[in-house]
Design an enzyme around this catalytic site. Structure first.
Site, short mmCIF file in Angstrom:
data_model
loop_
_atom_site.label_atom_id
_atom_site.label_comp_id
_atom_site.label_asym_id
_atom_site.label_seq_id
_atom_site.Cartn_x
_atom_site.Cartn_y
_atom_site.Cartn_z
N GLU A 170 0.90 -1.22 -0.03
CA GLU A 170 -0.08 0.03 0.11
C GLU A 170 0.85 1.36 0.08
O GLU A 170 0.49 2.26 -0.73
CB GLU A 170 -0.88 0.00 1.23
CG GLU A 170 -1.93 -1.15 0.93
CD GLU A 170 -2.87 -1.27 2.33
OE1 GLU A 170 -2.26 -1.63 3.43
OE2 GLU A 170 -4.15 -1.13 2.27
N GLU A 213 -3.20 -9.48 3.84
CA GLU A 213 -4.12 -9.22 5.04
C GLU A 213 -5.11 -10.17 5.17
O GLU A 213 -5.31 -10.57 6.26
CB GLU A 213 -4.73 -7.95 4.93
CG GLU A 213 -3.64 -6.71 5.15
CD GLU A 213 -3.02 -6.25 3.64
OE1 GLU A 213 -2.88 -6.99 2.95
OE2 GLU A 213 -2.41 -5.29 3.66
C1 LIG Z 1 -3.38 -0.81 13.53
C2 LIG Z 1 -4.18 -0.47 12.13
C3 LIG Z 1 -3.20 -0.75 11.18
C4 LIG Z 1 -3.93 -0.79 9.81
C5 LIG Z 1 -3.15 -1.10 8.91
C6 LIG Z 1 -3.60 -1.99 7.82
C7 LIG Z 1 -3.35 -2.28 6.46
C8 LIG Z 1 -1.96 -3.01 6.74
C9 LIG Z 1 -2.03 -4.29 7.17
C10 LIG Z 1 -0.63 -5.06 7.02
O1 LIG Z 1 0.31 -4.71 6.41
S1 LIG Z 1 -0.98 -6.65 7.84
C11 LIG Z 1 0.88 -7.60 7.61
C12 LIG Z 1 0.85 -7.83 6.07
N1 LIG Z 1 1.99 -8.47 5.87
C13 LIG Z 1 2.18 -9.91 5.75
O2 LIG Z 1 1.02 -10.55 6.14
C14 LIG Z 1 3.57 -10.21 5.54
C15 LIG Z 1 3.96 -11.07 6.71
N2 LIG Z 1 5.30 -11.75 6.56
C16 LIG Z 1 5.60 -12.71 5.59
O3 LIG Z 1 4.91 -13.23 4.85
C17 LIG Z 1 6.98 -13.14 5.55
O4 LIG Z 1 7.51 -12.79 7.02
C18 LIG Z 1 7.92 -12.56 4.76
C19 LIG Z 1 7.93 -10.93 4.72
C20 LIG Z 1 7.49 -12.87 3.27
C21 LIG Z 1 9.37 -12.81 5.09
O5 LIG Z 1 9.56 -14.20 5.09
P1 LIG Z 1 10.94 -14.95 5.71
O6 LIG Z 1 10.60 -16.59 5.48
O7 LIG Z 1 11.83 -14.53 5.11
O8 LIG Z 1 10.90 -14.56 7.13
P2 LIG Z 1 10.03 -14.94 8.49
O9 LIG Z 1 10.38 -16.08 9.30
O10 LIG Z 1 8.53 -15.20 7.87
O11 LIG Z 1 9.77 -13.60 9.17
C22 LIG Z 1 11.00 -13.05 9.88
C23 LIG Z 1 10.70 -12.43 11.05
O12 LIG Z 1 9.97 -11.27 10.86
C24 LIG Z 1 8.54 -11.47 11.39
N3 LIG Z 1 7.58 -10.68 10.73
C25 LIG Z 1 7.28 -10.79 9.42
N4 LIG Z 1 6.76 -10.14 8.97
C26 LIG Z 1 6.12 -9.33 9.88
C27 LIG Z 1 5.02 -8.28 10.22
N5 LIG Z 1 4.25 -7.80 9.19
N6 LIG Z 1 4.94 -7.93 11.31
C28 LIG Z 1 5.69 -8.28 12.60
N7 LIG Z 1 6.62 -9.25 12.26
C29 LIG Z 1 6.75 -9.75 11.06
C30 LIG Z 1 8.34 -12.88 11.50
O13 LIG Z 1 7.61 -13.19 12.83
C31 LIG Z 1 9.86 -13.42 11.87
O14 LIG Z 1 9.93 -13.13 13.13
P3 LIG Z 1 9.80 -14.31 14.38
O15 LIG Z 1 8.76 -14.88 14.41
O16 LIG Z 1 10.72 -15.39 13.83
O17 LIG Z 1 10.52 -13.59 15.40
#
Ligand SMILES: CCCCCCC/C=C/C(=O)SCCNC(=O)CCNC(=O)[C@H](O)C(C)(C)COP(=O)(O)OP(=O)(O)OC[C@H]1O[C@@H](n2cnc3c(N)ncnc32)[C@H](O)[C@@H]1OP(=O)(O)O
Length: 719
Positions: free
Chosen positions: A103, A123
């Site tokens: 976004e 999401e």
């Molecule tokens: C309060 C109101 C807010 C309104 C906003 C609404 C609009 C927006 C909403 C959003 O954006 S929701 C989030 C959307 N994003 C995702 O769903 C992406 C999630 N992440 C992934 O798919 C994967 O992590 C990745 C980015 C493709 C990377 O994959 P990879 O295999 O390389 O690493 P991981 O082991 O998955 O992740 C590493 C580490 O990072 C943490 N993490 C990943 N993404 C997020 C995140 N978006 N927020 C917080 N933490 C995140 C993940 O948990 C891992 O950490 P640990 O759990 O191992 O400590």
């Protein structure tokens, strides 16, 4: 959280610096707001580039912040201000642009993507919707059908697909940041009005209502009972029928209903549970981050039945050379043709050539001398497996890891017949192994940490979600399945039908009810296990009351079904009837209704009306109760591990979070009370007796699932 620098004398480069994925935490949002303000007010700056450190543009909103109160600048006004600015802003996308990160890119006036980048709005998989304008801007940019598909599925797309759809302006193989800076310099003189996506008119198909209706039906069918996909469709409808200012309000209202829902909590829990499961830990102190896995180059698979074939394909797909072994020439040839067919179909889908040169097929174990790992996938028979492991001990070099794909037999007993018990581990794949994502890595008491690390890492390499579990009959998944199946058949005795039980479970969210699932899996496997355990068949003591075995209530109906040669889909008859053997269209079978009626009248059982609530409670609370026992016994380290196993191996609905999370959402006190109630009504069913851990947790005030571990610490571990 974001670095600000001036490059090429006039381009403001804003780099997000929030490892590991540059999530838009409140600190990052604050830093972007400040940097943008600076850039827009600085007369030296003519253009802006937004980039993410460490080759990752942005993984979206910080999901961990969703659990607390919203702090820092809200995303929507921040993004609107970037889009409205009078200086061109270019997104330099490397790695990922997901959710809020995508976004953020959509409000930039131009988007440059590295050819390996992936973009998406996932999401919906977290139980929410793209509420930072994504549901309003994406349809304006790429049209309703394509936007609907991306938003309701959460699918990640490649940079090339993004280019085709018109999401990005350029794909580059060079450094995306450098390309974006040059691009920004060229954009300075150009008008921005047509680049502000929120001001565009949504291209609308003539049959909008029919399209929205069709997608609604589709998502209802796919994600039974999940709210987020339906809300996504409604938000996209707003993009088609309202101006941006109204559409964004609708998006926000829909988000508000989802954001605090139990489904969103469950799905976000699933996201973290999956990652937690990879962080295995043993009582010895060995764990995921201090145990080095061995490198696996050459593997062998013994047995080319359904499981073996799937395992060969999973290994070959990731470039591991595989020697596949069968005991008879005909079986070898059939298995070989099927494996080759599967790999060729795979390759065709991906437009590459099949890596058949990695495969070798043989009848001789002698060919396994030099492999790094052997995965045995022969018939589920302890004597046969022991024989195979003894032979492997003789032929394989001393360092070869020996793994069994047993679905429930004692891995330590297999280790005991080898010359290297520390190199023996269970690798329990789920059928079909090349499709199903779950892998239970079964740690025997003698499995070394290096062996476990290797099996876990090999699972990850094959794209599996690997969970380390302890060694006990059925491990985690199949051990828990027994009380679930038992309850379903007891309910049949008491008056329910397979159709009613399946419907209740499918309405709960399971892709398939228990009887349809059993028909798919094959009823003969469980029958053989029951015969071998002395529960049924000619060997049982005739003095045994027919509905009691080994001191407990027993339901012989599944045995009666098998005695009629009804083994499920493969025989065209099981709990349901099918058009032909191998058919998948389940229809009610009057013969099963007759069988149930005769059975009840033979044993003087007065059928009663059974509510869906009772079906759900008895099946699922019995399931979770066994999960508590598994935690007590140290067979699983954490409730998250159990939930991940049920989500990926048994079709537990993701928006319910898994059996343990579901129990916590219902309320542990309520689960305890209902189990006590049902146990009182059925005192001869031990699985309904509340487990000590459940009682302990209730006594401690029912802590959230993430804190249960603290209460299990004192109990012993088999991991
Ligand atoms: C309060 C109101 C807010 C309104 C906003 C609404 C609009 C927006 C909403 C959003 O954006 S929701 C989030 C959307 N994003 C995702 O769903 C992406 C999630 N992440 C992934 O798919 C994967 O992590 C990745 C980015 C493709 C990377 O994959 P990879 O295999 O390389 O690493 P991981 O082991 O998955 O992740 C590493 C580490 O990072 C943490 N993490 C990943 N993404 C997020 C995140 N978006 N927020 C917080 N933490 C995140 C993940 O948990 C891992 O950490 P640990 O759990 O191992 O400590």
């Amino acid at each position: 959280m974001a670095r600000y620098e001036l490059v090429k004398r006039s381009v403001a480069l804003i780099t997000l610096t929030n490892p590991p994925v540059n999530a838009l935490s409140s600190a990052v949002r604050h830093a972007i707001a400040k940097s943008m303000e600076h850039a827009l007010n600085d007369p030296k700056v003519t253009a802006v580039v937004i980039y993410g450190e460490n080759g990752r543009f942005c993984g979206g909103a910080d999901i961990r912040e969703f659990a607390g109160p919203l702090r820092g600048p809200p995303l929507v006004p921040l993004l609107d201000a970037i889009e409205a600015g009078e200086k061109p802003v270019v997104a330099a996308i490397e790695g990922v642009a997901l959710g809020g990160g995508f976004e953020l890119a959509l409000v930039c006036h131009y988007r440059i993507a590295h050819f390996k980048a992936r973009l998406g709005l996932p999401e919906v998989t977290l139980g929410i919707l793209p509420a930072a304008g994504g549901t309003q801007r994406l349809p304006r940019l790429i049209g309703i059908p394509a936007a609907l598909e991306l938003i309701t599925t959460g699918r990640h797309i490649s940079a090339q697909e993004a280019l085709k759809l018109g999401i990005v302006d350029q794909v580059t193989e060079q450094n995306a940041c450098e390309v974006a800076v040059e691009f920004a310099l060229r954009a300075v003189a150009k008008p921005l009005s047509s680049r502000r996506v929120s001001t565009l008119t949504t291209p609308c198909p003539p049959d909008l209502d029919a399209l929205l209706e069709a997608v609604t039906m589709q998502v209802k069918k796919k994600a039974r009972g999940a709210m987020a996909p339906l809300a996504c469709v409604q938000a996209v409808r707003a993009a088609a029928t309202m101006p941006y200012s109204k559409g964004i309000k609708r998006e926000s209202e829909l988000m508000a209903t989802l954001f605090n829902s139990g489904q969103a909590r469950a799905l976000q829990y699933c996201f973290f549970a999956q990652r937690t499961a990879g962080k295995w830990t043993l009582p010895s102190g060995a764990q995921w981050n201090n145990s080095k896995p061995r490198e696996i180059r050459r593997a062998a698979v013994i047995g080319l039945g359904t499981m073996g074939r799937g395992i060969v394909v999973s290994l070959a797909r990731v470039g591991i050379s595989v020697i596949a072994v069968e005991s008879e020439k005909k079986l070898l040839e059939t298995g070989k043709q099927m494996v080759i067919g599967m790999l060729e179909r795979d390759a065709k889908r991906q437009g590459v050539s099949a890596s058949l040169n990695l495969l070798k097929f043989t009848l001789s174990l002698q060919d396994l001398k030099d492999v790094d790992i052997v995965i045995e996938a022969v018939f589920e028979d302890m004597a046969l497996k022991k024989h195979v492991f003894q032979e492997l001990s003789k032929v394989c070099r001393p360092a070869t890891l020996l793994c069994s794909n047993t679905s429930g037999l004692d891995v330590d007993a297999l280790a005991g017949v080898t010359d290297r018990p520390h190199l023996v581990v269970g690798m329990h794949f789920f059928s079909p192994a090349h499709v199903m994502k779950l892998l239970e890595v079964v740690c025997g008491p003698r499995s070394s940490s290096e062996t476990i690390a290797t099996a876990m890492s090999l699972g990850k390499r094959m794209g599996k979600v690997s969970v380390a579990v302890g060694n006990c009959p059925g491990f985690v998944g199949n051990r828990m399945l027994k009380p679930y199946l038992d309850q379903a058949t007891f309910l049949l005795e008491e008056g329910a039908t397979p159709e009613q039980i399946d419907k209740a479970l499918e309405d709960f969210g399971f892709a398939m009810g228990v009887f349809r699932m059993s028909d798919l899996a094959g009823l003969d496997v469980g029958w053989r296990v029951r015969k071998e355990s002395g529960l049924t068949g000619p060997d049982i003591d005739p003095k045994n009351p027919p509905r009691r075995r080994q001191g407990h209530r027993y339901c012989p109906i599944p045995d009666m079904v098998c005695e009629q040669g009804r083994f499920g889909q493969k025989t065209g008859r099981g709990w349901y009837m099918y058009d032909s053997p191998g058919g998948t269209n389940a229809k009610s079978d009057p013969l099963i209704q007759n069988l149930l009626e005769m059975y009840r009248s033979r044993y003087g059982i007065q059928p009663r009306n059974i509510s869906d609530q009772e079906i759900i409670e008895r099946c699922l609370f019995a399931l979770a109760n066994e999960g508590f026992r598994i935690l007590e016994d140290g067979i699983a380290a954490r409730p998250e591990d159990i939930d991940v196993i049920y989500l990926f191996g048994y079709g537990f609905p993701r928006h319910r979070g898994g059996p343990m999370f579901y129990a916590s959402m219902v309320g542990l006190e309520r689960v305890l009370e209902r189990l006590e109630h049902y146990h009182q009504a059925h005192p001869d069913v031990p699985h309904l007796e509340p487990s000590p851990l459940l009682k302990k947790l209730v006594a401690c005030g029912s802590p959230p699932v993430q804190n249960w571990r603290e209460h299990i610490k004192t109990m012993h571990s088999h991991l």
